[in-house]
Design a protein around this motif. Structure first.
Motif, PDB file in Angstrom:
ATOM      1  N   GLY A 126       0.823  -1.206   0.000  1.00 34.28           N
ATOM      2  CA  GLY A 126       0.000   0.000   0.000  1.00 34.28           C
ATOM      3  C   GLY A 126       0.863   1.264   0.000  1.00 34.28           C
ATOM      4  O   GLY A 126       0.466   2.295  -0.498  1.00 34.28           O
ATOM      5  N   GLY A 127       2.079   1.143   0.520  1.00 32.51           N
ATOM      6  CA  GLY A 127       3.010   2.271   0.568  1.00 32.51           C
ATOM      7  C   GLY A 127       4.175   2.048  -0.375  1.00 32.51           C
ATOM      8  O   GLY A 127       4.022   2.102  -1.585  1.00 32.51           O
ATOM      9  N   PRO A 128       5.369   1.776   0.162  1.00 34.74           N
ATOM     10  CA  PRO A 128       6.535   1.602  -0.698  1.00 34.74           C
ATOM     11  C   PRO A 128       6.511   0.299  -1.488  1.00 34.74           C
ATOM     12  O   PRO A 128       5.757  -0.613  -1.156  1.00 34.74           O
ATOM     13  N   ALA A 129       7.352   0.243  -2.511  1.00 31.49           N
ATOM     14  CA  ALA A 129       7.473  -0.988  -3.305  1.00 31.49           C
ATOM     15  C   ALA A 129       8.899  -1.524  -3.172  1.00 31.49           C
ATOM     16  O   ALA A 129       9.867  -0.763  -3.149  1.00 31.49           O
ATOM     17  N   LEU A 130       8.989  -2.831  -3.107  1.00 29.51           N
ATOM     18  CA  LEU A 130      10.277  -3.515  -3.127  1.00 29.51           C
ATOM     19  C   LEU A 130      10.576  -3.839  -4.587  1.00 29.51           C
ATOM     20  O   LEU A 130       9.704  -4.316  -5.308  1.00 29.51           O
ATOM     21  N   VAL A 131      11.811  -3.551  -5.020  1.00 28.65           N
ATOM     22  CA  VAL A 131      12.177  -3.817  -6.410  1.00 28.65           C
ATOM     23  C   VAL A 131      13.423  -4.705  -6.412  1.00 28.65           C
ATOM     24  O   VAL A 131      14.412  -4.400  -5.739  1.00 28.65           O
ATOM     25  N   LEU A 132      13.349  -5.800  -7.155  1.00 21.89           N
ATOM     26  CA  LEU A 132      14.463  -6.750  -7.176  1.00 21.89           C
ATOM     27  C   LEU A 132      14.996  -6.954  -8.585  1.00 21.89           C
ATOM     28  O   LEU A 132      14.218  -7.094  -9.535  1.00 21.89           O
ATOM     29  N   HIS A 133      16.317  -6.968  -8.688  1.00 23.20           N
ATOM     30  CA  HIS A 133      16.964  -7.369  -9.949  1.00 23.20           C
ATOM     31  C   HIS A 133      17.831  -8.577  -9.616  1.00 23.20           C
ATOM     32  O   HIS A 133      18.543  -8.585  -8.614  1.00 23.20           O
ATOM     33  N   PHE A 134      17.767  -9.607 -10.481  1.00 27.04           N
ATOM     34  CA  PHE A 134      18.369 -10.891 -10.136  1.00 27.04           C
ATOM     35  C   PHE A 134      19.780 -11.099 -10.683  1.00 27.04           C
ATOM     36  O   PHE A 134      20.398 -12.134 -10.421  1.00 27.04           O
ATOM     37  N   GLY A 135      20.266 -10.125 -11.431  1.00 27.10           N
ATOM     38  CA  GLY A 135      21.656 -10.185 -11.893  1.00 27.10           C
ATOM     39  C   GLY A 135      21.948 -11.443 -12.682  1.00 27.10           C
ATOM     40  O   GLY A 135      21.211 -11.806 -13.589  1.00 27.10           O
ATOM     41  N   MET A 136      23.053 -12.111 -12.310  1.00 26.17           N
ATOM     42  CA  MET A 136      23.495 -13.304 -13.046  1.00 26.17           C
ATOM     43  C   MET A 136      22.972 -14.595 -12.414  1.00 26.17           C
ATOM     44  O   MET A 136      22.815 -15.601 -13.088  1.00 26.17           O
ATOM     45  N   THR A 137      22.793 -14.580 -11.090  1.00 23.70           N
ATOM     46  CA  THR A 137      22.559 -15.845 -10.383  1.00 23.70           C
ATOM     47  C   THR A 137      21.411 -15.769  -9.373  1.00 23.70           C
ATOM     48  O   THR A 137      21.309 -16.631  -8.505  1.00 23.70           O
TER      49      THR A 137
END
Ligand SMILES: [Zn+2]
Length: 257
Positions: free
Chosen positions: A66-77
């Motif tokens: 409802g507030g902030p968002a978590l953002v993930l990048h998975f890179g190589m592994t």
């Protein structure tokens, strides 16, 4: 290496286990993986928040609350693992603790990253550097975004500013299916070749989505590329390797020239 189909698989994992649930705590955040935030602020901002449905933009997984968002990048592994009791892994770089288990962002080589977007503007500053997601881009938009590029077509496909989500496997597979030499300059492709390439990219992505990865089908380049001395599944010619943009590129020298 996680590409669009893999991240789509992680999106499904997140949706199944974490969406519409309240995270009790955030633990084990690796300081070297947070971008423009700290483990402490991240944990504080997300604790006791309820996650909404996650979505993907290229290779980014965006997990709003409802507030902030978590953002993930998975890179190589990187990957996302759900666990309801197994011991944690030393490569877990972020753990979301729920009442019925834990969702773990695991990443051995630590490429990629973890962001916290506190509002839509902050989210835009993360996703705004990317072109449109590959599953959303139209043929006309693809042509327009390719236009004027001076690089090779392989490098342009890997450039997330053109359109986001393709990686080394999907780019090589689509170029091979379209019978286009990955080393060719973008400007040398005619309209028909661009249209074929667009169609093959969409096909490779859509065929890969249910698998959550680019499948090593026997009829695909991906099924042969990792065998030393591997041959083209279509014509039997020995596959060739080169490096484009720092990445190993595999192609059929007979049909892609
Ligand atoms: Zn061939």
């Amino acid at each position: 290496m996680p590409e669009l189909p893999d991240v789509e698989g992680f999106r499904r994992t997140f949706a199944r286990h974490a969406a519409n649930k309240t995270v009790s705590r955030v633990e084990a955040v690796d300081r070297t993986m947070t971008r423009k935030t700290s483990p402490r602020s991240l944990a504080r901002a997300l604790a006791r928040r309820r996650f909404r449905d996650p979505y993907r933009h290229g290779k980014l997984l965006i997990c709003p609350t409802g507030g902030p968002a978590l953002v993930l990048h998975f890179g190589m592994t990187g990957s996302l693992e759900w666990s309801s009791g197994e011991p944690r892994h030393r490569h877990d770089r972020l753990v979301l603790v729920f009442a019925d288990g834990e969702l773990r962002y695991r990443n051995m080589r630590k490429f990629g990253g973890i962001w916290l977007a506190r509002d839509p503007k902050a989210l835009e500053s993360i996703t705004g550097r990317l072109g449109p997601d590959w599953l959303e881009v139209s043929p006309a938009r693809f042509r327009e975004r390719l236009g004027g590029r001076r690089s090779s077509i392989k490098a342009a496909l890997m450039d997330q500013k053109v359109a986001a989500g393709l990686g080394n496997l999907t780019a090589d597979e689509a170029l091979w299916q379209a019978r286009i030499d990955p080393r060719r300059r973008v400007s040398s492709l005619d309209e028909r070749e661009e249209a074929t390439l667009y169609r093959k990219i969409q096909k490779v992505l859509r065929d890969s989505l249910p698998h959550g990865l680019v499948p090593a089908k026997r009829s695909w380049l991906t099924g042969s590329r990792d065998h030393r001395g591997g041959s083209c599944p279509r014509c039997g010619t020995r596959l060739e390797r080169t490096r484009i943009g720092g990445r190993t590129t595999v192609f059929c020298p007979r049909e892609q020239s």
